[in-house]
Design an enzyme around this catalytic site. Sequence first.
Site, PDB file in Angstrom:
ATOM      1  CD  GLU A 178      -2.737  -1.276   2.451  1.00 17.70           C
ATOM      2  OE1 GLU A 178      -3.803  -1.682   2.609  1.00 17.70           O
ATOM      3  OE2 GLU A 178      -2.317  -0.528   3.419  1.00 17.70           O
ATOM      4  CB  CYS A 198       2.746   7.197   3.828  1.00 16.04           C
ATOM      5  SG  CYS A 198       3.607   5.903   4.091  1.00 16.04           S
ATOM      6  CB  CYS A 230       7.467  -5.198   8.466  1.00 13.88           C
ATOM      7  SG  CYS A 230       8.450  -5.151   9.033  1.00 13.88           S
ATOM      8  CB  CYS A 279       7.432  -3.734  15.470  1.00 14.04           C
ATOM      9  SG  CYS A 279       8.398  -3.289  15.048  1.00 14.04           S
ATOM     10  CB  CYS A 318       3.951  -2.752  13.414  1.00 15.28           C
ATOM     11  SG  CYS A 318       3.296  -2.328  11.640  1.00 15.28           S
ATOM     12  CB  CYS A 354       1.951   5.700  11.707  1.00 15.92           C
ATOM     13  SG  CYS A 354       1.673   7.169  11.026  1.00 15.92           S
TER      14      CYS A 354
HETATM   15  N1  SAH Z   1       9.921   0.139   9.486  1.00 18.47           N
HETATM   16  C1  SAH Z   1      10.101   1.121   9.551  1.00 18.47           C
HETATM   17  C2  SAH Z   1       8.934   2.329   8.750  1.00 18.47           C
HETATM   18  C3  SAH Z   1       8.530   2.090   8.766  1.00 18.47           C
HETATM   19  S1  SAH Z   1       6.923   3.866   9.859  1.00 18.47           S
HETATM   20  C4  SAH Z   1       9.829   2.011  11.124  1.00 18.47           C
HETATM   21  O1  SAH Z   1      10.038   1.090  12.131  1.00 18.47           O
HETATM   22  O2  SAH Z   1      10.364   2.598  11.179  1.00 18.47           O
HETATM   23  C5  SAH Z   1       5.601   3.891  10.308  1.00 18.47           C
HETATM   24  C6  SAH Z   1       5.469   4.012  11.952  1.00 18.47           C
HETATM   25  O3  SAH Z   1       4.385   3.829  12.132  1.00 18.47           O
HETATM   26  C7  SAH Z   1       6.290   3.899  12.651  1.00 18.47           C
HETATM   27  O4  SAH Z   1       7.216   4.627  13.785  1.00 18.47           O
HETATM   28  C8  SAH Z   1       5.782   3.057  13.295  1.00 18.47           C
HETATM   29  O5  SAH Z   1       6.905   2.028  14.280  1.00 18.47           O
HETATM   30  C9  SAH Z   1       4.529   3.745  13.825  1.00 18.47           C
HETATM   31  N2  SAH Z   1       3.300   1.981  13.383  1.00 18.47           N
HETATM   32  C10 SAH Z   1       3.443   1.319  13.578  1.00 18.47           C
HETATM   33  N3  SAH Z   1       1.931   0.826  14.024  1.00 18.47           N
HETATM   34  C11 SAH Z   1       1.277   1.875  14.534  1.00 18.47           C
HETATM   35  C12 SAH Z   1       0.003   1.598  14.700  1.00 18.47           C
HETATM   36  N4  SAH Z   1      -0.641   1.028  15.186  1.00 18.47           N
HETATM   37  N5  SAH Z   1      -0.181   2.926  15.041  1.00 18.47           N
HETATM   38  C13 SAH Z   1       0.241   4.194  14.955  1.00 18.47           C
HETATM   39  N6  SAH Z   1       1.647   4.052  14.914  1.00 18.47           N
HETATM   40  C14 SAH Z   1       2.007   2.883  14.312  1.00 18.47           C
END
Ligand code: SAH
Length: 372
Positions: free
Chosen positions: A95, A108, A115, A119, A122, A343
Amino acid sequence: MNQVEKVNLLDFDRQGLREFFAQLGEKPYRAEQVMKWMYHHLEDNFENMTDVGKALRTKLEAVCYIGPPKTLFDKGAVDGTHKWLLGMDGGNAVEAVYIPEPTRGTLCVSSQVGCGLNCQFCSTATQGFNRNLATSEIIGQMWVAAKHLGNVTHQNRRITNVVMMGMGEPLLNFDNVVKAMSLMRDDLGFGLASKRVTLSTAGLVPMIDKLSESIDVSLAVSLHAANDELRTELVPLNKRFPIAELMASCQRWIARKPRTSITFEYTLMKGVNDQPEHARQLIKLMRKLPTCKVNLIPFNPFPGTRFERSDMETIRAFQTQLLNANILTMLRRTRGDDIDAACGQLKGQVLDRTRRQAEFRKRLDEGAVHAA
Ligand code: SAH
């Protein structure tokens, strides 16, 4: 030469394109002419490249093509956010999301199908990891969005900023991501300034150093907790690259690029990392990087998650605590959540994940990821 063996010109940065044209026995400036058609005019048909001679156009058609990903589905949210589901290969899809604001438009972009970093908060993590995207598949997301939005490089910019914050960990797909970002930056590409192209990482320390030597872009680091115990729980990569090492690599980044700043992303989850104590820990950490800023992201829920978004009151109090300590702290507005485009809500379509995920974990445990 049949269709399958044709080369996708979206896989080349400017240098690669020049070399490809040289191999065809063509002058390098021809590559630049074609590049301008590809990125300024978003042209994918050699026939329409009117200042390229007929003989060269015929030659190009025989050996290469300009192949952006196919849009499987796209949808707009009430706030103007737009999301594309782009088909990458047999059943996989990623996406890309466009977020318009009064003074800018941010795209974005995803770097991997799924991935492998796992995390905990996420949604992409629940999909597992399938594969890295090719350069053409990364820059192709911007190409498709730009075409859809009527973006004209250097004239009518709808996309003024790009963030590598979609699906995947961009630093684990280093070469292709750097090539794609160089096309975002290149004057003959999308021509964006270094401040307007941001890579976000969960904290792959050796690759942060490598990035600072490879290309001039902005850096965002997904922190989410300022103590190792909690961060390891939320971002398992922290076990390999704990906070002290991560901060040291950020200090090296700033030392190499003194006029830049790093953005630390901090997703606020109710009762998990949103208490005054957590803000105090974060303030202490940020003191080591006085030019940096914090971007607070209210947690975006997704089906099956055990986390909840912090209350607005708690979020505001957290922000105020940081601001009072003179730390530049922004609160990211949640956009496009009615179409699951916020995000951490990007899911795409990820096939064949279990085997590759297991392999990836093994390599991560063996400490081989930075050689990826
Ligand atoms: N893998 C990279 C790119 C992802 S960026 C990274 O970790 O930076 C997406 C951002 O949104 C990251 O900061 C991630 O930690 C955050 N994120 C992931 N899941 C989320 C969620 N459910 N709610 C808010 N932020 C989230």
